[in-house]
Design a protein around this motif. Structure first.
Motif, PDB file in Angstrom:
ATOM      1  N   ALA A 221      24.759 -10.201 -30.679  1.00  0.00           N
ATOM      2  CA  ALA A 221      23.477 -10.683 -30.558  1.00  0.00           C
ATOM      3  C   ALA A 221      22.537  -9.931 -29.561  1.00  0.00           C
ATOM      4  N   GLN A 222      21.995 -10.477 -28.958  1.00  0.00           N
ATOM      5  CA  GLN A 222      20.138  -9.628 -28.571  1.00  0.00           C
ATOM      6  C   GLN A 222      20.662  -8.794 -27.863  1.00  0.00           C
ATOM      7  N   MET A 223      21.745  -9.815 -26.494  1.00  0.00           N
ATOM      8  CA  MET A 223      21.915  -8.047 -25.117  1.00  0.00           C
ATOM      9  C   MET A 223      23.416  -9.044 -25.147  1.00  0.00           C
ATOM     10  N   PRO A 224      23.951  -7.119 -24.077  1.00  0.00           N
ATOM     11  CA  PRO A 224      25.576  -7.725 -23.594  1.00  0.00           C
ATOM     12  C   PRO A 224      25.334  -9.553 -22.718  1.00  0.00           C
ATOM     13  N   ASP A 225      26.467  -9.535 -22.484  1.00  0.00           N
ATOM     14  CA  ASP A 225      26.765 -11.039 -21.899  1.00  0.00           C
ATOM     15  C   ASP A 225      27.701 -10.827 -20.484  1.00  0.00           C
ATOM     16  N   ASP A 226      27.966 -11.581 -20.126  1.00  0.00           N
ATOM     17  CA  ASP A 226      28.720 -11.484 -18.771  1.00  0.00           C
ATOM     18  C   ASP A 226      29.878 -10.644 -18.295  1.00  0.00           C
ATOM     19  N   LEU A 227      30.833 -11.532 -20.208  1.00  0.00           N
ATOM     20  CA  LEU A 227      32.023 -11.044 -20.207  1.00  0.00           C
ATOM     21  C   LEU A 227      32.194  -9.370 -20.017  1.00  0.00           C
ATOM     22  N   SER A 228      31.207  -8.992 -20.765  1.00  0.00           N
ATOM     23  CA  SER A 228      30.871  -7.200 -21.270  1.00  0.00           C
ATOM     24  C   SER A 228      31.285  -6.328 -20.019  1.00  0.00           C
ATOM     25  N   GLU A 229      30.476  -7.310 -18.877  1.00  0.00           N
ATOM     26  CA  GLU A 229      31.435  -6.397 -17.368  1.00  0.00           C
ATOM     27  C   GLU A 229      32.369  -6.487 -17.162  1.00  0.00           C
ATOM     28  N   ARG A 230      33.772  -7.122 -18.019  1.00  0.00           N
ATOM     29  CA  ARG A 230      34.487  -7.055 -17.314  1.00  0.00           C
ATOM     30  C   ARG A 230      35.244  -6.415 -18.563  1.00  0.00           C
ATOM     31  N   LEU A 231      35.360  -6.908 -19.525  1.00  0.00           N
ATOM     32  CA  LEU A 231      35.746  -7.146 -21.133  1.00  0.00           C
ATOM     33  C   LEU A 231      35.437  -5.564 -22.071  1.00  0.00           C
ATOM     34  N   PRO A 232      36.272  -4.833 -22.969  1.00  0.00           N
ATOM     35  CA  PRO A 232      35.236  -4.030 -23.581  1.00  0.00           C
ATOM     36  C   PRO A 232      34.767  -4.637 -24.592  1.00  0.00           C
ATOM     37  N   THR A 233      33.494  -3.936 -24.548  1.00  0.00           N
ATOM     38  CA  THR A 233      32.598  -4.979 -25.529  1.00  0.00           C
ATOM     39  C   THR A 233      31.348  -4.008 -26.454  1.00  0.00           C
ATOM     40  N   PHE A 234      31.379  -3.847 -27.731  1.00  0.00           N
ATOM     41  CA  PHE A 234      30.297  -3.662 -28.176  1.00  0.00           C
ATOM     42  C   PHE A 234      29.472  -3.964 -28.736  1.00  0.00           C
ATOM     43  N   THR A 235      28.259  -4.359 -28.280  1.00  0.00           N
ATOM     44  CA  THR A 235      27.373  -5.450 -28.628  1.00  0.00           C
ATOM     45  C   THR A 235      26.716  -5.140 -29.496  1.00  0.00           C
ATOM     46  N   GLY A 236      25.469  -5.599 -30.699  1.00  0.00           N
ATOM     47  CA  GLY A 236      25.082  -5.132 -31.893  1.00  0.00           C
ATOM     48  C   GLY A 236      24.174  -6.355 -32.196  1.00  0.00           C
ATOM     49  N   PRO A 237      23.005  -6.138 -32.575  1.00  0.00           N
ATOM     50  CA  PRO A 237      21.858  -7.395 -33.081  1.00  0.00           C
ATOM     51  C   PRO A 237      22.821  -8.220 -33.855  1.00  0.00           C
ATOM     52  N   ARG A 238      22.017  -9.582 -33.781  1.00  0.00           N
ATOM     53  CA  ARG A 238      22.737 -10.517 -35.269  1.00  0.00           C
ATOM     54  C   ARG A 238      21.900 -10.235 -35.665  1.00  0.00           C
ATOM     55  N   THR A 239      22.645 -10.683 -37.196  1.00  0.00           N
ATOM     56  CA  THR A 239      22.570 -10.518 -38.376  1.00  0.00           C
ATOM     57  C   THR A 239      21.118 -11.734 -38.786  1.00  0.00           C
ATOM     58  N   LEU A 240      20.594 -11.524 -39.053  1.00  0.00           N
ATOM     59  CA  LEU A 240      19.775 -13.173 -39.295  1.00  0.00           C
ATOM     60  C   LEU A 240      20.143 -14.190 -40.763  1.00  0.00           C
ATOM     61  N   TYR A 241      21.494 -12.958 -41.486  1.00  0.00           N
ATOM     62  CA  TYR A 241      22.394 -14.061 -42.553  1.00  0.00           C
ATOM     63  C   TYR A 241      22.828 -15.062 -41.659  1.00  0.00           C
TER      64      TYR A 241
END
Length: 512
Positions: A221-241
């Motif tokens: 994703a472009q940025m962390p979302d709301d679930l990231s506030e309560r659940l452990p999440t690593f966020t990385g930019p979406r690949t074009l493919y």
């Protein structure tokens, strides 16, 4: 003369000193950029290039980091699809405090090459985020006719997407997060569809009595979302493919996680790669404790035993062509050090297979009556991509049959059911004798599986996140019971999944 004013001669000297310092810093920056070398993974004629500075003393490195602005660049090739040739090429550059922008007024480019730690974010006519291109994806990223984008923004460095350590501790059953552990991970996107699967997966982890294990969501994703506030999440930019083939997100986000400076796992960790719809029932240590470097474990896939898998490997292999390909799907269990090597090749082979099945010269081989038609590769290119990456690297894989049980697998005894580490859910059925009760939730989809009972729930249904049959009657099969039980209990634990359009409308696979 005012008390704090400087004599004219002193001001002149100070100005000269500042000018000389600036020129020296600029010269050092040019030396630094010209001294970059490449770390290359060969895939025959194709390469995956990652830049790194030449070895220098720690003192000089610290000194350079303190004074040098690190320039990043994106080379946009308008006519060449292999990032070659200086003509019809546009170079965009950016500094930490000065992003670069480009408008694709000439139409869609043919290829793009990123150099440096940053990302080229791509947007459509309406300003919606499409995807990003990063250096980690290789020396040249081919651009296809779709998806369309009209503007790019080159941003320096990685955005703050760290896994929140406080949140991660709540989903860790060991005593020290910095020590080797079993990491149970899956990839997904930000949507209602993946939202309830994520919450249920997290709840199932907490209920499954894991040994020295952690749970982590890998979000494209472009940025962390709301679930990231309560659940452990690593966020990385979406690949074009991913807009051409969304399962590519799995190897892509794993590669980005593995190469994260702050969040990469310990090389000695054991990684259990699952899907969002894999929900844990028991400890996976029985399998995690058996893997070692170059020795992995995987669940038998639907194509297990199909000789055409090896034939396809012979057709596309770049290295290790005489190695026997494993026939496994998730869960994959392997050492983190191995997965770091697997991930970029996994992505590369997946893209290769997906393009071959669409190319006019080769697609007939993958159609129903073609040589590889029995492999049903259209949606599962990434499964074969994983197996081919392991064969390329010479990683041996033990095939097991008890890591998971699918919703559509044949029904077995309760004793056999209890050996399974997790379910791979999709649908749920009520017994046919409960027809009156089932009528309230009856589905018309899934008629091919009527032998299991009356279908009352499916993840394929748009209402799957909110309409969950409960309470359930006695006599449900193992998969249906645990699917509906975990859905109900997870919703009681977490609450309703927020329908936040900031993070993508229901069943959409992109974060706006």
């Amino acid at each position: 003369m005012p008390r704090f004013s400087k004599p004219k001669q002193e001001r002149k000297c100070r100005t000269s000193t500042i000018l000389l310092t600036t020129l020296a810093a600029a010269a050092l920056a040019m030396m630094y950029l010209s001294a970059k070398v490449s770390s290359i993974i060969n895939l025959n004629n194709e390469t995956i290039e990652r830049s790194k500075p030449l070895a220098k003393s720690q003192h000089n490195l610290r000194k350079e980091k303190a004074i040098l602005p690190v320039l990043i660049k994106a080379y946009v090739y308008h006519l060449n699809d292999e990032c070659q040739g200086g003509q019809n090429m546009t170079m965009v550059q950016a500094l930490p405090a000065k992003p670069g922008t480009i408008n694709f007024d000439q139409g869609m480019p043919k290829s793009i090459r990123m150099v440096g730690e940053g990302e080229l974010r791509l947007f459509d006519d309406n300003g919606n985020y499409i995807a990003s291109i990063v250096e980690l994806e290789g020396t040249c990223v081919p651009i296809y006719d779709w998806p369309k984008f009209t503007r790019g923004q080159l941003t320096h460095g990685a955005p703050p997407r760290r896994i929140d350590p406080a949140v991660q501790k709540k989903f860790f059953t060991g005593t020290d997060l910095s020590k080797p552990q079993t990491r149970i991970v899956f990839s997904c996107e930000s949507s209602i569809y993946f939202g309830y699967q994520t919450v249920t997966s997290a709840f199932a982890f907490l209920q499954s009595n894991q040994t020295n294990a952690s749970w982590l969501r890998l979000l494209s994703a472009q940025m962390p979302d709301d679930l990231s506030e309560r659940l452990p999440t690593f966020t990385g930019p979406r690949t074009l493919y991913s807009k051409r083939y969304s399962p590519i997100n799995k190897p892509d986000i794993i590669d980005k996680w593995m190469n994260s400076k702050q969040d990469a796992p310990n090389p000695e960790d054991t990684i259990v790669v699952i899907d969002p719809d894999n929900w844990l029932l028991k400890d996976v240590n029985e399998w995690a404790s058996k893997v070692s470097r170059k020795h992995a474990i995987g669940q038998a896939a639907y194509y297990n035993g199909n000789p055409n898998v090896q034939k396809l490997w012979q057709l596309v292999c770049k290295k290790g062509c005489n190695n026997t390909v494993a026939h496994v799907g998730v869960p994959y269990v392997l050492k983190a050090a191995d997965l770091k090597e697997v991930a970029p090749l996994w992505r590369k082979y997946t893209m290769l297979l997906n393009e071959m099945r669409q190319d006019e010269k080769t697609k007939a081989q993958f159609e129903k009556d073609g040589e590889f038609g029995s492999l049903y590769i259209s949606w599962t290119s990434e499964m074969y991509g994983y197996n081919f990456a392991c064969a390329h690297l010479g990683i041996e894989t033990d095939t097991v049959h008890d890591l998971q049980i699918r919703d559509v697998d044949g029904r077995v005894s309760q004793e056999q059911n209890e050996k399974k580490a997790m379910i791979h859910m999709g649908r749920a059925w009520f017994p046919k004798k409960e027809a009156a009760l089932a009528e309230k939730w009856r589905h018309t989809e899934g008629k091919d599986f009527n032998n299991f009972g009356i279908q009352v729930w499916c993840k394929c249904n748009r209402t799957g996140h909110e309409i969950m049959p409960w309470p359930v009657p006695d006599g449900l099969d193992f998969q249906s019971y645990h699917t509906l039980r975990l859905l109900h209990e997870a919703k009681e634990w977490y609450g309703p999944i927020p329908e936040n359009t900031t993070y993508g409308p229901q069943n959409q696979d992109s974060m706006k």
